[in-house]
Design a protein around this motif. Structure first.
Motif, PDB file in Angstrom:
ATOM      1  N   ASP A 222      69.752  -6.948   3.528  1.00 41.98           N
ATOM      2  CA  ASP A 222      70.802  -6.320   4.338  1.00 41.98           C
ATOM      3  C   ASP A 222      71.711  -7.356   5.002  1.00 41.98           C
ATOM      4  OD1 ASP A 222      68.915  -7.333   6.053  1.00 41.98           O
ATOM      5  OD2 ASP A 222      68.709  -5.510   7.268  1.00 41.98           O
ATOM      6  N   PRO A 263      70.240   0.868   6.677  1.00 42.14           N
ATOM      7  CA  PRO A 263      70.909   0.507   7.931  1.00 42.14           C
ATOM      8  C   PRO A 263      70.743   1.605   8.975  1.00 42.14           C
ATOM      9  CG  PRO A 263      72.356   0.156   6.036  1.00 42.14           C
ATOM     10  CD  PRO A 263      71.174   0.909   5.529  1.00 42.14           C
ATOM     11  N   ASP A 264      70.328   1.230  10.166  1.00 41.60           N
ATOM     12  CA  ASP A 264      70.079   2.222  11.218  1.00 41.60           C
ATOM     13  C   ASP A 264      71.356   2.947  11.653  1.00 41.60           C
ATOM     14  OD1 ASP A 264      67.415   1.541  11.209  1.00 41.60           O
ATOM     15  OD2 ASP A 264      67.662   0.001  12.763  1.00 41.60           O
ATOM     16  N   GLU A 265      72.470   2.239  11.637  1.00 44.13           N
ATOM     17  CA  GLU A 265      73.711   2.810  12.179  1.00 44.13           C
ATOM     18  C   GLU A 265      74.518   3.581  11.144  1.00 44.13           C
ATOM     19  OE1 GLU A 265      74.570  -1.086  10.319  1.00 44.13           O
ATOM     20  OE2 GLU A 265      73.043  -0.297  11.706  1.00 44.13           O
ATOM     21  N   ASP A 266      74.050   3.669   9.903  1.00 44.38           N
ATOM     22  CA  ASP A 266      74.824   4.307   8.835  1.00 44.38           C
ATOM     23  C   ASP A 266      74.004   5.435   8.221  1.00 44.38           C
ATOM     24  OD1 ASP A 266      76.501   5.020   6.830  1.00 44.38           O
ATOM     25  OD2 ASP A 266      76.694   3.028   5.937  1.00 44.38           O
ATOM     26  N   ARG A 267      74.187   6.664   8.722  1.00 49.03           N
ATOM     27  CA  ARG A 267      73.400   7.794   8.240  1.00 49.03           C
ATOM     28  C   ARG A 267      73.830   8.255   6.854  1.00 49.03           C
ATOM     29  NH1 ARG A 267      72.963  11.618  13.684  1.00 49.03           N
ATOM     30  NH2 ARG A 267      71.778  10.118  14.949  1.00 49.03           N
TER      31      ARG A 267
END
Length: 517
Positions: A222, A263-267
Motif C-alpha cells: 500500500d 485502505p481504511d479511508e477508501d470504502r
C-alpha cells in the motif's frame, strides 16, 4: 356590417392563430465507443485448465453413474431371468436410463464440478452426496407413485456403489491435481496486495497450506514502495501501487488477486478494483481478519449497502457432541475387535524384547481438567520415568513437551510400535469408556497443563483424541505454538465430517511414519 368592420374582425381573428414554428434541430453528441472488457491471456489460460479438469470430472461421473445404474439393472434382470423375461429388458432398461439422467442432472445442478470447490475443502464431497441423495429421493417417490418395478435394486445397489465410486474418484482426481500443482501446472497465478504485515501473513499461510493452489508471482504494498519481501526463504518482489494493480496483474500474467488488507479511508476501493479487474483476473480473494475461524462458522448476511459476516460462537454441548460420542462408541467398538486379535502377538513381542508389563498406564488430563489413566502398549524400559531427569537437558521438543528422537529409553519393539503408532491402539478402550475421543486435541500430562497460558486451557474444553490435527500435520516436527494453534482451531471448528476427514488422513500419516518417535 360594413366592409371596414369585416376587415377588422378578420385581422383580429388572425392574431389568435398560432404561427407554425420550425422544430429545433437536436445535434447528437459524439458517441463514445463502449465495449466489454477483453479477456487477457492469463485469464484464458486459467479458464482453459479449469475446463480441462472439469471435463475429466464430467466423463468420470458419467462412467460411474452409468456403471452403477447399469449394474443394478443387470442384477435385477438376471435375478428374474428364470421367472418371466417378457417385459424385463424394457422395464429395467427404462429405470436405468431415468436413474442415470436424473442423477447426472442433479450433479450438474448442485455445481459439484464448480471451479470454486475443486481441489480442496469438503464442499465438493458434500455437493456430490446431496445431489445423489436428492436424485434417489426423487426417483423413489416417482417410481412408487407410478408403481414401477426396478427402483429397489437402484436404491440398494446403484446408490451405495455410486456414492463410493464418485467420492473415491473425486479424491483420486484431487491427488492427481495436487501432483500437477507441485509441478507448476493447474495453479492460479496470484498477486498479494496490502500492507507489509498482512502481506507477510498471507504469504506464510499460503506456504504452510502445502497444496500449491496459488503461485504468487508478485506483491503490491500500500506504500507503493519498490522493494522485496522474504518469507520462509522465498523472495517476493513488490510492483507498483494500489492504483496500478490491474495493469500489474496483466503484466505479470496473474489471474487472481489476494487482498491482504484494504485502505481504511477508501470504502469504495474493492468495488473499483473489481471493475478494473474485469477481463484480467478470475477472482478477487479477500483475506479475512478472522484468524482460525473455519468456513462453516461464517455466513454472509446481506443488508442494503452493508454485507455483514456472521460468525457463530462455538458451543461445547448439545446434539452435535452427542453425535460425536455415538461416532466414538461405534468406531471404537469395531476397532477393539481387531485390536483384540492383534494384542497377543504384540504382547508376546514386548515380553520377549524386555522385562516388564505389556501395558503402560499414564495419568493424563481430559475434558474440563478431569484426570484419567491413558492406556498404551509399553514401548520403553520399565525405569523410563527414573531416567527422565537425566535426559531433560537433551530435550528436542518445544514448550513443555519432552521429545528425543533417539531416546535411549525406547526398546527395539517399542521403536517399531511408535513408528507406526501401534503403541496407541489400547487408547480405543479409553474412547469406549468415555475418557477420550477418536479425534481431538493431544491428551496432555498434568505437568504440561501447569505451564499452560490462559488461551491454551481451551484445549481442555473437549475430550482429547487418539488422533487430531497435530497427528496429520507433522506430529513431533511441529513447534509447541503451532501444535497449540492447531488444537485450538479444532476445538472451535470441529465437525463430524471434519472428523471423518482427519481419520482418513491419519491412515496416510501412520503409513508414512513421518514425525513419529
Amino acid at each position: 356590417m360594413t366592409t371596414v368592420e369585416n376587415a377588422r374582425i378578420a385581422a383580429l381573428r388572425s392574431s389568435f392563430v398560432a404561427t407554425p414554428v420550425a422544430a429545433p434541430t437536436i445535434v447528437a453528441p459524439a458517441t463514445r465507443a463502449i465495449a466489454s472488457p477483453v479477456t487477457t491471456a492469463a485469464l484464458e489460460r486459467r479458464q482453459r485448465w479449469e475446463r480441462y479438469y472439469r471435463m475429466r470430472l464430467v466423463w468420470t461421473d458419467l462412467v460411474i453413474v452409468l456403471a452403477s445404474a447399469g449394474l443394478a439393472a443387470w442384477i435385477q434382470i438376471d435375478t428374474i431371468a428364470q421367472v418371466d423375461l417378457t417385459d424385463a429388458p424394457w422395464q429395467y432398461g427404462r429405470v436405468f436410463l431415468v436413474t442415470a439422467a436424473i442423477w447426472l442432472l442433479l450433479l450438474a445442478l448442485f455445481q459439484s464440478r464448480s471451479s470454486r470447490v475443486m481441489g480442496q475443502g469438503m464442499t465438493e464431497y458434500k455437493r456430490v452426496l446431496h445431489a445423489t441423495g436428492l436424485a434417489f429421493g426423487i426417483l423413489a417417490i416417482g417410481f412408487v407413485l407410478m408403481q414401477s418395478q426396478g427402483i429397489r435394486s437402484q436404491l440398494l445397489i446403484a446408490m451405495p456403489v455410486g456414492i463410493v465410486g464418485l467420492v473415491l474418484s473425486r479424491w483420486l482426481w484431487r491427488r492427481w491435481l495436487q501432483r500437477q500443482r507441485v509441478a507448476g501446472l493447474y495453479v492460479s497465478r496470484a498477486m498479494v496486495v496490502g500492507n507489509r504485515h498482512d502481506v507477510e501473513y498471507v504469504l506464510s499461510s499460503l506456504q504452510a497450506d502445502g497444496r500449491m493452489a496459488y503461485h504468487v508471482v508478485g506483491i503490491t504494498l500500500d506504500t507503493g514502495e519498490d522493494s522485496e519481501i522474504v518469507v520462509g526463504g522465498e523472495h517476493y518482489r513488490a510492483y507498483g501501487d494500489l492504483r496500478s494493480i490491474a495493469s500489474q496483474a496483466t503484466a505479470l500474467g496473474a489471474d487472481a488477486i489476494i487482498l491482504a488488507s484494504t485502505p481504511d479511508e477508501d470504502r469504495g476501493f474493492i468495488k473499483r478494483l473489481s471493475w478494473q479487474l474485469e477481463g484480467t483476473a478470475a477472482e478477487l480473494v479477500l483475506s479475512s481478519p478472522l484468524v482460525d475461524v473455519a468456513g462453516p462458522r461464517m455466513s454472509l448476511r446481506p443488508m442494503e449497502g452493508l454485507p455483514l459476516i456472521q460468525v457463530e460462537i462455538p458451543t461445547f454441548e448439545g446434539g452435535r457432541h452427542l453425535t460425536k460420542r455415538a461416532f466414538d462408541v461405534a468406531l471404537s467398538s469395531i476397532a477393539l475387535l481387531f485390536i483384540g486379535l492383534a494384542t497377543p502377538f504384540i504382547a508376546l513381542a514386548i515380553k520377549l524384547d524386555s522385562r516388564g508389563p505389556v501395558f503402560f498406564r499414564q495419568r493424563r488430563v481430559g475434558r474440563d481438567g478431569v484426570e484419567f489413566f491413558m492406556l498404551k502398549f509399553r514401548s520403553m524400559h520399565v525405569d523410563a520415568e527414573q531416567q527422565l531427569e537425566k535426559l531433560k537437558q537433551q530435550n528436542e521438543g518445544s514448550g513443555p513437551l519432552f521429545k528425543l528422537k533417539s531416546d535411549p529409553r525406547v526398546t527395539r519393539v517399542g521403536a517399531f510400535l511408535r513408528k507406526y503408532s501401534l503403541d496407541e491402539l489400547p487408547q480405543f478402550w479409553n474412547v469406549f469408556a468415555g475418557d477420550m475421543s477418536i479425534v481431538g486435541p493431544r491428551p496432555p500430562l498434568l505437568a504440561e497443563t501447569k505451564e499452560y497460558g490462559t488461551s491454551t486451557y481451551r484445549r481442555l474444553y473437549i475430550k482429547p483424541g487418539i488422533t487430531g490435527p497435530w497427528q496429520v500435520s507433522g506430529r513431533s516436527h511441529l513447534s509447541w505454538e503451532e501444535s497449540v494453534r492447531l488444537d485450538l482451531r479444532y476445538v472451535e471448528n470441529w465437525s463430524v465430517v471434519g472428523d471423518f476427514r482427519l481419520v482418513w488422513r491419519t491412515v496416510g500419516s501412520v503409513l508414512k511414519a513421518d514425525g513419529a518417535y
